[in-house]
Enzyme design. Structure first.
Site, PDB file in Angstrom:
ATOM      1  N   ASP A 110       0.815  -1.216   0.000  1.00 39.79           N
ATOM      2  CA  ASP A 110       0.000   0.000   0.000  1.00 39.79           C
ATOM      3  C   ASP A 110       0.848   1.265   0.000  1.00 39.79           C
ATOM      4  O   ASP A 110       2.075   1.209   0.161  1.00 39.79           O
ATOM      5  CB  ASP A 110      -0.969  -0.006   1.199  1.00 39.79           C
ATOM      6  CG  ASP A 110      -0.294  -0.407   2.512  1.00 39.79           C
ATOM      7  OD1 ASP A 110       0.949  -0.364   2.591  1.00 39.79           O
ATOM      8  OD2 ASP A 110      -1.009  -0.757   3.462  1.00 39.79           O
ATOM      9  N   GLU A 130      -9.682  -1.908   5.173  1.00 38.76           N
ATOM     10  CA  GLU A 130     -10.374  -1.599   6.409  1.00 38.76           C
ATOM     11  C   GLU A 130     -11.585  -2.530   6.579  1.00 38.76           C
ATOM     12  O   GLU A 130     -12.000  -3.208   5.625  1.00 38.76           O
ATOM     13  CB  GLU A 130     -10.842  -0.130   6.356  1.00 38.76           C
ATOM     14  CG  GLU A 130      -9.700   0.889   6.251  1.00 38.76           C
ATOM     15  CD  GLU A 130      -8.988   1.137   7.595  1.00 38.76           C
ATOM     16  OE1 GLU A 130      -8.962   0.236   8.459  1.00 38.76           O
ATOM     17  OE2 GLU A 130      -8.446   2.249   7.770  1.00 38.76           O
ATOM     18  N   ASN A 159      -7.705  -2.635  14.219  1.00 43.60           N
ATOM     19  CA  ASN A 159      -9.099  -2.948  13.870  1.00 43.60           C
ATOM     20  C   ASN A 159      -9.192  -4.165  12.942  1.00 43.60           C
ATOM     21  O   ASN A 159     -10.227  -4.413  12.335  1.00 43.60           O
ATOM     22  CB  ASN A 159      -9.774  -1.728  13.218  1.00 43.60           C
ATOM     23  CG  ASN A 159      -9.104  -1.311  11.910  1.00 43.60           C
ATOM     24  OD1 ASN A 159      -8.123  -1.932  11.493  1.00 43.60           O
ATOM     25  ND2 ASN A 159      -9.619  -0.281  11.271  1.00 43.60           N
ATOM     26  N   HIS A 202      -7.345  -4.664  10.176  1.00 46.56           N
ATOM     27  CA  HIS A 202      -7.076  -4.460   8.750  1.00 46.56           C
ATOM     28  C   HIS A 202      -5.761  -5.116   8.333  1.00 46.56           C
ATOM     29  O   HIS A 202      -4.853  -5.306   9.144  1.00 46.56           O
ATOM     30  CB  HIS A 202      -7.155  -2.981   8.346  1.00 46.56           C
ATOM     31  CG  HIS A 202      -6.021  -2.098   8.741  1.00 46.56           C
ATOM     32  ND1 HIS A 202      -6.209  -0.845   9.289  1.00 46.56           N
ATOM     33  CD2 HIS A 202      -4.677  -2.229   8.632  1.00 46.56           C
ATOM     34  CE1 HIS A 202      -5.042  -0.274   9.497  1.00 46.56           C
ATOM     35  NE2 HIS A 202      -4.093  -1.096   9.111  1.00 46.56           N
TER      36      HIS A 202
END
Ligand code: GLP
Length: 240
Positions: free
Chosen positions: A67, A142, A135, A137
């Site tokens: 990313d 996400e 979280n 990811h």
């Protein structure tokens, strides 16, 4: 899914580096899927040490990164391109022309995603390194990203912006968007090594390893992959 629990970050990093070095030794033309964040820094340091001491060569290795932030050029010190150069590429003998990241400063971001997807079709990762967001990811996928997603433009969640703000001068400087490999691109890897450290990841680790397989916790998809090694320190494993 194989889970290895280590005493601390250093042991985690050594074990992850051993797996990557082994892949490169067995296949000097390997494609490495690489990740950024604090978690893999120690892994890369061990790879550099091994390169210097044992001469493991990356001359014919190529890489694809997960990313990149939207809006940061490759020379920005918080860009993932900069991270990869300073934490790994500049210290091993990889040909930097064979290293690939999505370009977050591209004028046409969708076109850039299309370019990266086409590239990934020609570069199946022999091993993909992953970190884990608090979280759940992976990359910047996400919660509620579809499992069949490919490289796409991501609106970062408040949670991720807050987590990553520690690396910027202020939270206002954290980009609000990123380009990320999709979950399908990650799952195409022949093998996956995840490094996770710290108590703030413990709930996500538990969900990933023992929870329901659901887009609500993107990393849970890894339960469906045939060759995943999760290396986590005691703190990250504390809820297992
Ligand atoms: C970032 C990256 C992820 C990384 C995660 C965890 O958002 N895009 O690829 O795995 O955060 O980062 P860290 O290892 O710094 O906790």
């Amino acid at each position: 899914m194989k889970v290895i629990i280590t005493e601390n970050y250093d042991e985690m990093s050594k074990k992850a580096a051993e797996i990557l070095i082994d892949v490169v030794k067995k296949n000097p033309n390997a494609v490495l899927g690489l990740a950024t964040g604090s978690s893999p820094i120690g892994t890369y340091q061990n790879m550099i040490k091994d390169h210097e001491e044992n001469g493991t060569s990356y001359k014919n290795v190529s890489s694809v990164n997960l990313d990149e932030y939207v809006g940061l050029t490759a020379d920005h010190d918080q860009s993932y391109a900069y991270f990869m150069r300073t934490n790994l590429f500049d210290s091993i003998d990889i040909d930097q022309a064979n290293t690939n990241l999505p370009c977050g400063a591209a004028a046409d971001l969708q076109k850039e995603c299309d370019r990266y997807n086409a590239l990934l079709e020609t570069k199946q990762q022999d091993v993909q390194v992953l970190g884990l967001g608090s979280n759940g990811h992976i990359g910047f996928n996400e919660p509620n990203t579809p499992f069949d997603s490919v490289t796409h433009i991501v609106d970062l969640t408040e949670n991720t912006i807050k987590d990553n703000s520690r690396l910027f001068a202020s939270i206002d400087e954290v980009p609000r968007q990123a380009l990320s490999m999709g979950i399908k691109n990650i799952m195409q890897a022949k093998s996956i090594v995840m490094v996770v450290s710290g108590k703030n990841k413990a709930a996500a680790v538990k969900g990933m390893v023992k929870g329901e397989i659901t887009p609500a916790l993107p990393a849970s998809v890894l339960q469906l992959h045939p060759c995943v090694t999760v290396i986590c320190d005691k703190d990250a494993a504390s809820l297992l």
